[in-house]
Design an enzyme around this catalytic site. Structure first.
Site, PDB file in Angstrom:
ATOM      1  CB  SER A   8     -42.218  44.108   8.801  1.00 37.93           C
ATOM      2  OG  SER A   8     -41.787  43.225   7.787  1.00 37.93           O
ATOM      3  CG  HIS A  33     -41.419  41.426  12.271  1.00 33.67           C
ATOM      4  ND1 HIS A  33     -41.892  40.595  13.265  1.00 33.67           N
ATOM      5  CD2 HIS A  33     -41.854  40.896  11.103  1.00 33.67           C
ATOM      6  CE1 HIS A  33     -42.578  39.601  12.715  1.00 33.67           C
ATOM      7  NE2 HIS A  33     -42.574  39.758  11.389  1.00 33.67           N
ATOM      8  CG  ASP A  35     -41.448  39.314   7.940  1.00 34.26           C
ATOM      9  OD1 ASP A  35     -42.106  38.626   8.737  1.00 34.26           O
ATOM     10  OD2 ASP A  35     -41.590  40.547   7.818  1.00 34.26           O
ATOM     11  CG  MET A  37     -41.030  34.823   3.924  1.00 32.69           C
ATOM     12  SD  MET A  37     -42.005  35.804   2.770  1.00 32.69           S
ATOM     13  CE  MET A  37     -42.621  37.079   3.863  1.00 32.69           C
ATOM     14  CG  HIS A  66     -42.612  35.954  11.364  1.00 33.75           C
ATOM     15  ND1 HIS A  66     -43.570  36.662  10.682  1.00 33.75           N
ATOM     16  CD2 HIS A  66     -43.137  34.723  11.567  1.00 33.75           C
ATOM     17  CE1 HIS A  66     -44.624  35.888  10.454  1.00 33.75           C
ATOM     18  NE2 HIS A  66     -44.380  34.700  10.981  1.00 33.75           N
ATOM     19  CG  MET A  68     -43.534  33.275   7.886  1.00 32.33           C
ATOM     20  SD  MET A  68     -43.952  34.815   7.041  1.00 32.33           S
ATOM     21  CE  MET A  68     -42.523  35.784   7.457  1.00 32.33           C
ATOM     22  CG  MET A 137     -49.322  34.866  11.016  1.00 30.36           C
ATOM     23  SD  MET A 137     -48.015  36.090  10.785  1.00 30.36           S
ATOM     24  CE  MET A 137     -48.403  36.787   9.185  1.00 30.36           C
ATOM     25  CG  ASP A 171     -46.462  39.926  10.932  1.00 29.82           C
ATOM     26  OD1 ASP A 171     -46.517  40.928  10.204  1.00 29.82           O
ATOM     27  OD2 ASP A 171     -45.622  39.014  10.800  1.00 29.82           O
TER      28      ASP A 171
HETATM   29  C1  DX5 Z   1     -46.078  38.785   6.089  1.00 27.03           C
HETATM   30  C2  DX5 Z   1     -45.020  39.182   7.077  1.00 27.03           C
HETATM   31  C3  DX5 Z   1     -45.205  40.520   7.646  1.00 27.03           C
HETATM   32  C4  DX5 Z   1     -45.222  41.660   6.648  1.00 27.03           C
HETATM   33  C5  DX5 Z   1     -46.143  42.698   7.182  1.00 27.03           C
HETATM   34  O1  DX5 Z   1     -46.049  37.425   5.876  1.00 27.03           O
HETATM   35  O2  DX5 Z   1     -44.979  38.258   8.166  1.00 27.03           O
HETATM   36  O3  DX5 Z   1     -44.285  40.765   8.703  1.00 27.03           O
HETATM   37  O4  DX5 Z   1     -43.964  42.218   6.424  1.00 27.03           O
HETATM   38  O5  DX5 Z   1     -46.259  43.707   6.252  1.00 27.03           O
HETATM   39  P1  DX5 Z   1     -47.431  44.814   6.315  1.00 27.03           P
HETATM   40  O6  DX5 Z   1     -47.257  45.553   7.625  1.00 27.03           O
HETATM   41  O7  DX5 Z   1     -47.145  45.649   5.124  1.00 27.03           O
HETATM   42  O8  DX5 Z   1     -48.726  44.077   6.244  1.00 27.03           O
HETATM   43 ZN    ZN Z   2     -43.755  38.812   9.917  1.00 26.92          ZN
END
Ligand code: DX5
Ligand code: ZN
Length: 215
Positions: A8, A33, A35, A37, A66, A68, A137, A171
Site C-alpha cells: 500500500s 495498492h 488507497d 479516500m 482501492h 474508499m 477489510m 487489507d
Molecule cells: C486503510 C487502507 C490500507 C492501509 C493499510 O484504510 O485501505 O490499504 O494502507 O495499511 P497497513 O498495512 O499499515 O495497515
Molecule cells: Zn486499502
C-alpha cells in the site's frame, strides 16, 4: 491460489513515489495498492486520479486501486483512464453497485468489491460472477498502521468455501504474523503498507510476507 503481495503506497514517502514504486517492483510485488479516500466515505483524504496516472508512467506492476469514496460510479472513468488494472470499491457506497461494476468492466478493468469489518460477506454474493476479487477489510478503512481484526476471518473462510477460485484480498494490519492467520483463513492477496515501507529492506519484507502467507 496464487499468493500476491500488494504494497500500500499510503505508507510510502509521497515525496519520492518513483523510488518507492521501484522498491515494490524490484522486491517482486505482484500488485501495487493505491488507497483513494474522499474525506466523506472515510474521515481522511489521500490521493486522486492525477497522482495515480503519474505513478503509472513509471511503474509496470499492475495497479490495485482501492476506492474508499462515496460515489465510485461517478469517478470510475477517471481511475480507469489513470491506469488502474483492478478497480475495487465498497459495497457500502452510495452508487448503484451493478452499474458501477458494469462501468469498470466496460472500461477494460477488473472489478472488485470491498466489505468493511462489520458488513456481512453475503453482501457481495449477488455480484460474484462479475468480480475478479473480493477485499475483506481487516481494519476500519481510512488509516494505515491500525491493528488487524481477527474477528473478520470467518468471512474469509465462508467466501473461500463458496468460491475456491476467486482472489480474496485482505487489507489492514497485515504483518509477518497476521499474514499467516489470513492465509490460513483462505485469503491469497495481501495488502501491506506499514509492514513493507517501515521496513529497512522492503524487498525482504515482501519476500517474508509471501513465504509466511503460504499455508
Ligand atoms: C486503510 C487502507 C490500507 C492501509 C493499510 O484504510 O485501505 O490499504 O494502507 O495499511 P497497513 O498495512 O499499515 O495497515
Ligand atoms: Zn486499502
Amino acid at each position: 491460489m496464487d499468493i500476491k503481495i500488494s504494497p500500500s503506497m499510503l505508507a510510502s514517502d509521497y515525496a519520492n513515489l518513483e523510488r518507492e514504486l521501484k522498491k515494490c517492483s524490484d522486491g517482486g510485488a505482484e500488485l501495487i495498492h493505491l488507497d483513494v479516500m474522499d474525506g466523506h466515505f472515510v474521515p481522511n483524504i489521500s490521493i486522486g486520479a492525477p497522482v495515480i496516472a503519474a505513478m503509472k508512467r513509471v511503474c509496470n506492476v499492475p495497479f490495485d486501486v482501492h476506492l474508499m469514496i462515496s460515489d465510485p460510479y461517478f469517478y470510475a472513468d477517471d481511475f480507469i483512464k489513470a491506469g488502474a488494472d483492478i478497480v475495487c470499491f465498497h459495497v457500502e457506497c452510495d452508487s448503484d453497485i451493478d452499474k458501477t461494476i458494469d462501468k469498470i468492466i466496460q472500461g477494460g478493468c477488473k472489478a472488485a468489491l470491498a466489505v468493511k469489518p462489520a458488513t456481512p460477506i453475503e453482501a457481495v454474493y449477488p455480484y460474484l460472477d462479475r468480480l475478479s476479487m473480493v477485499l475483506v477489510m481487516t481494519v476500519e478503512p481510512g488509516f494505515g498502521g491500525q491493528s488487524f481484526m481477527e474477528s473478520t476471518m470467518p468471512k474469509i473462510k465462508t467466501l473461500r468455501e463458496k468460491c475456491p477460485d476467486i482472489d480474496i484480498e485482505v487489507d489492514g494490519g497485515i504483518n509477518y504474523d497476521t499474514v499467516k492467520i489470513a492465509g490460513q483463513a483462505g485469503a491469497n492477496v495481501f495488502v501491506a503498507g506499514s509492514a513493507v515501507f517501515n521496513s529497512e529492506n522492503p524487498a525482504e519484507a515482501i519476500n517474508i510476507l509471501k513465504e509466511n502467507a503460504k499455508v
